[in-house]
Structures are given as C-alpha cells and as structure tokens.
Design an enzyme around this catalytic site. Sequence first.
Site, PDB file in Angstrom:
ATOM      1  N   HIS A 150       0.709  -1.238  -0.071  1.00 10.05           N
ATOM      2  CA  HIS A 150      -0.067   0.195   0.103  1.00 10.05           C
ATOM      3  C   HIS A 150       0.868   1.237  -0.029  1.00 10.05           C
ATOM      4  CE1 HIS A 150      -3.684  -2.101   0.380  1.00 10.05           C
ATOM      5  NE2 HIS A 150      -3.368  -2.755   1.579  1.00 10.05           N
ATOM      6  N   ASP A 185      -3.838 -11.071  -1.984  1.00  9.90           N
ATOM      7  CA  ASP A 185      -4.011 -10.286  -0.545  1.00  9.90           C
ATOM      8  C   ASP A 185      -5.433  -9.893  -0.715  1.00  9.90           C
ATOM      9  OD1 ASP A 185      -4.303  -7.934   1.324  1.00  9.90           O
ATOM     10  OD2 ASP A 185      -2.289  -8.522   1.844  1.00  9.90           O
ATOM     11  N   HIS A 187      -6.740  -7.094   0.315  1.00  7.50           N
ATOM     12  CA  HIS A 187      -6.779  -5.722  -0.121  1.00  7.50           C
ATOM     13  C   HIS A 187      -6.216  -5.748  -1.441  1.00  7.50           C
ATOM     14  CE1 HIS A 187      -6.869  -5.804   4.383  1.00  7.50           C
ATOM     15  NE2 HIS A 187      -7.756  -4.957   4.041  1.00  7.50           N
ATOM     16  N   ASP A 273      -4.501 -12.670   4.607  1.00 10.31           N
ATOM     17  CA  ASP A 273      -5.538 -12.053   5.225  1.00 10.31           C
ATOM     18  C   ASP A 273      -6.890 -12.656   4.506  1.00 10.31           C
ATOM     19  OD1 ASP A 273      -4.801 -10.521   3.020  1.00 10.31           O
ATOM     20  OD2 ASP A 273      -5.102  -8.357   4.090  1.00 10.31           O
TER      21      ASP A 273
END
Length: 612
Positions: A150, A185, A187, A273
């Site tokens: 990120h 992931d 995200h 995650d």
Amino acid sequence: MDGSGNSLLAGPESHKKRVAYFYDSEVGNFYYGPGHPMKPHRIRMTHSLLMHYGVHQKMEMLKPFPARYKDLCRFHEDDYVAFLKTVTPETQNKKQLRALKRFNLGEDCPVFDGLYSFCQTYAGGSVGGAVKLNHGHSDIAINWSGGLHHAKKCEASGFCYVNDIVLAILELLKYHARILYIDIDIHHGDGVEEAFYTTNRVMTVSFHKFGDYFPGTGDLRDVGHSEGKYYSLNVPLKDGIDDESYQSLFKPIITKVMEVFQPGAVVLQCGADSLSGDRLGCFNLSVKGHAECVRFMRSFDVPLLLLGGGGYTIRNVARCWCYETGIAVGVELDDKLPYNDYYGYFGPDYTLHVAPSNMENRNTKSDLEFTRKYLVENLSRLQHAPSVPFQERPPDTEIPEEEELDMEARGDRYHKWNMSDWDAEDDTICHSQEANANGVNFPRMASPTNQEQANKVKQEEVTEATSMDEDNEVDENMTKVTERHKEIKEEQASPEQCVGVEVESSRPSTDSEIRRDGGSAPANHSSLAALPVHPLYAPTSTAALGSFKHALASNHLRAAKSPTQEIPFPHKSQHTHSHAHTHPPPPPPPLSLSLSLSLSLWRRLVRKTKLK
C-alpha cells in the site's frame, strides 16, 4: 474443489528448485503498538515452524542486508525517507504534526521504535531476493517480511511505510524486459499498481475484495493508462469466496497472462488475510486453497519472488506461509504440527491446516464468469509481448557476497550475521570481536588474500624504486624535468601556485588512494598537474628540487617498510653536508616543488620523461 491441489510428486512442478529464504531474527521484535492488528511477530512464528519441520535444510537461508537510504529513494521521495529515518515516538511534537499529516503517519501507520530499521529490513529482503533471481543463483526467493503493497511514493498507507515490492520490481527490470506482479491479498495492491500504471513492462494482477473496503480502489474497469493500458488487471471479489471459486478465476486468467505477456520473472504477493477466519478479512480460503496459487505459479519454471503481506490472525498466517514454503522447495508437510517455540498458539487441534467456515459465498457463478470473460477479452487486445529497446542497463544494487562456513561448524544452514555490524549508509562492515567469537559469518567485502596481494604489489614498487641507480637515473632526467618546469611556469596564471598541482584542502590525497589497484597510474601522467599534493605541505624553496636527487639516494627512503606509507622529502637543512658527484648538480628550477610528492609518483614521472 477440495483445495488439495496437484501432487508435488508428479507434474512439471515436481523437480527440485533452488530456493533462497530471507529472514532476520530481529524482525519479530518490532511492535506497532497496543491493539494494532499488524504484528511482525508472525514472521518469527513462521520461521519457528519451518525450522522444526526441517524445511530449512532444503533451501539457502540468508539474513537480508538492510536497504540503504539511496536504495529506498529509488522509488520514494527523498524528504519522505529522511522523515522516516529521523522521526521517533519521543520526537513527535507540535513541530512535526504537519509532517506527520503530510506523510500520512498516524493511527493506521504509527511511529514506533525502530521504524526506519524495520523498513530497511523488510525492503532489504525483497531487493536481495530480486538480486538472487537476476543473477540466476536461485529459482525462487522468499521474503515473508515483505509484501507491503500500500505504500505510496511519498506517504505511508495501510500499515505500509516503504513499498518493497516496487523496489524489488525495479531491481528485476534491470535484467528482465517484462515483470508480472500478482497480488492475492484481500486488499487491492494499490501502491504497486499506481507505480506502474502507465508502463507496459510491468503487468499487475490483483485479486481482492472490492466495495466498501480499504483502500476502495481496484475496479474491474481500471486497466491502465497510456502505454500501460490493459497492463493492469483487477479482479474484484465479494465476501465468502471459497477455494473452488477462487481458482476458477485465478488459473484461467493467469494462464492467459503468461501466454500473452511472457514475463521474465514473477512477483507473487501472498497476503494471508484472504484466509478464512482472518481478523480483518472476509474471504473463506483454506491454507491449501491459498497455497494452490503458489503451486500453480511454481509450475511455469519462471523466476519467482514470494512475498508476504497482510494477515492478522497470526497463527493462521504462520501455518499458511510455512506450508507455502514447503511447496516452494517441493515437499509436502505433515498436517500434525511438530513441537515448536509457539506450540501453544496452535491449539487445540495443533494441525497445519484449518478447515474453512460455512460462511456464505456471495460470488455467484454468473459474476465470476463475467469477470473472467471481461479480463480475458482485455488480454486478447494485447497483440504481442512488448519489447524493450536497447539501452544501458542500470548498475546492480550493491549487496556484498556471502561467505560459506564449514557445514559441521555451522550446524544448520542459517547464516547468522550481526545486523548491527553493517553500516548501511557508508557501505562498510565493522567486524566486532564479540560477533566473531560467536561464529558470525560476515559477508566478504575484501578477502585477506586480496589484501595481502595488494600489499605485496605495493612492496614490490618500493623495492623496485629504491633499487634503481639513483645517480644515473636522476641525473639523466633532471634536465628534462627542469625544462618541463619552465614550460609549466610560463603557462601558470599565478606565480604563487604550486608547480602545476591543484591542492584540495578538503580531502587530502595520498599515494595509497591513487594506487588502490596496486599499480594504476593517473590517466594523464605526462604532466605534474595530474599529481595530487597533500595540502599540509606548503611550497618550499627552489633548492628543494636540487636536493630531491639526494633524497632519493638517502638511506631513510631505502628503509621504508610500509608499502602504503607516504614519504615526505627531507628539508633543505638536512642536506647541508656535501656529496661527491661526477658532475655538478643541475640548476634549480624557477618554481618550487611540493614536498609531498611520494616515491611512487616520482618514479612514474621519471619513467615518463625517460620515454620522451
């Protein structure tokens, strides 16, 4: 789909791979703060499982060298990296509130003790893995502490401060025309996509939860821009996706990507995650279903960099990355966990695999089919793999070579290097006595053999110079030197300047600095202007040149023992006694000669004038 995947005992992925595993034991000591979901301690738990399963015996285990300031600045802004380097929990005050807001440090990305060291450690592992792949030393490189996707160019985001993935891809681009980045992931990998959104040399493919969910990007229609159009693929998913639905998208899309894009290397971000039961996630993947992505990418026989990422139920993160490491080296791990340092975390079943839950899968078959067709159609618009014009390759990242130890003295294959002994800013290594006493294996910067050879070469120079027939050599060439001095004087604009020599008062130059390779002369040694002079020596009288012949023949020059010692010329007062010569000494030059000319520099000057 049961999530079991293909057997490792058959098929193209069954043959042995050379795996490099990067791990720093200090990474588990970093702490984001109380209540923060990101816990670097999960990396230490993963490593403990690997050690007790014996996986470490099947791969090369390395401690990453911390990324240097200039390495981080290859993507991030200088002022942002400088702020990360200087800010500490104690120095946060009203004066820094503006900078904290500017660089997005706060609740999600807190300032904690050792923040900059943490960034250096995980970024160094990813860049080090890329270097291993570039030079063909490994087929697969693993850095579970990396994958923080990120971070932006000049701000932190989503628990990520430095984008090690972008830094690793930039390193891989030095050797490979095209790089494929895959993100599993939960995200969206917004930081990596943003960095390469307008280029066709990097294709980014992200499988993620889309909707009212951080970071809120990654729409199906986001396909890239300019030259990078259709080189950004986003696979938006809904809650509860299971192994079968996930692989129904992953395998056909990635197969088409590999066929069309033909990458030279692949970077796979394995954020855990997306597993079932994650503290912040909402997917329903099993460990085997998640690891099937690693198994599938391993089968393409393309250099592969495996990175970590998210994952906030740390016992499941350790399970997942341990199992995926086993897949990378080609072994199937037993479901029953061996006893390890964190055995109590894995109760009450103490197994490697965790069954998925019964949560609802909101991804309908029609939604999945539409997404698959849309992305495959976009890939069909790419006519061929993009080429790269011939250009000069950027220099490799400077990572010192490692030094192998005897297997018996070493015990396991883990390279124990003392992180505190590496000066990342000055590119130097300080070998402490305590570290050497503990059997620390330091990287080789300059081997003792090479140093002895360099000293031997320098000693031969002194011996050769002092063994000359000083009277014949100096007297024969002194006239030519004097004539050259007269020419230089006429060209000088200022009579106060030393004989054609530029003096650098800020950095003294010595003979040992000039001849690091044991014998290379300056590029232009036909003039004294190419010879540096120590600024501590002021210009002396014109009689110094006349006494230079006596200095060469004096006994104290012959007795020099250190090959790198700079030998100043004696003062005029030391030569008031007479010497017998067959002919009178030459007239002194009209301009002074610096006393700092060392023996080897004078020898080069004599040889050059002799050639003329």
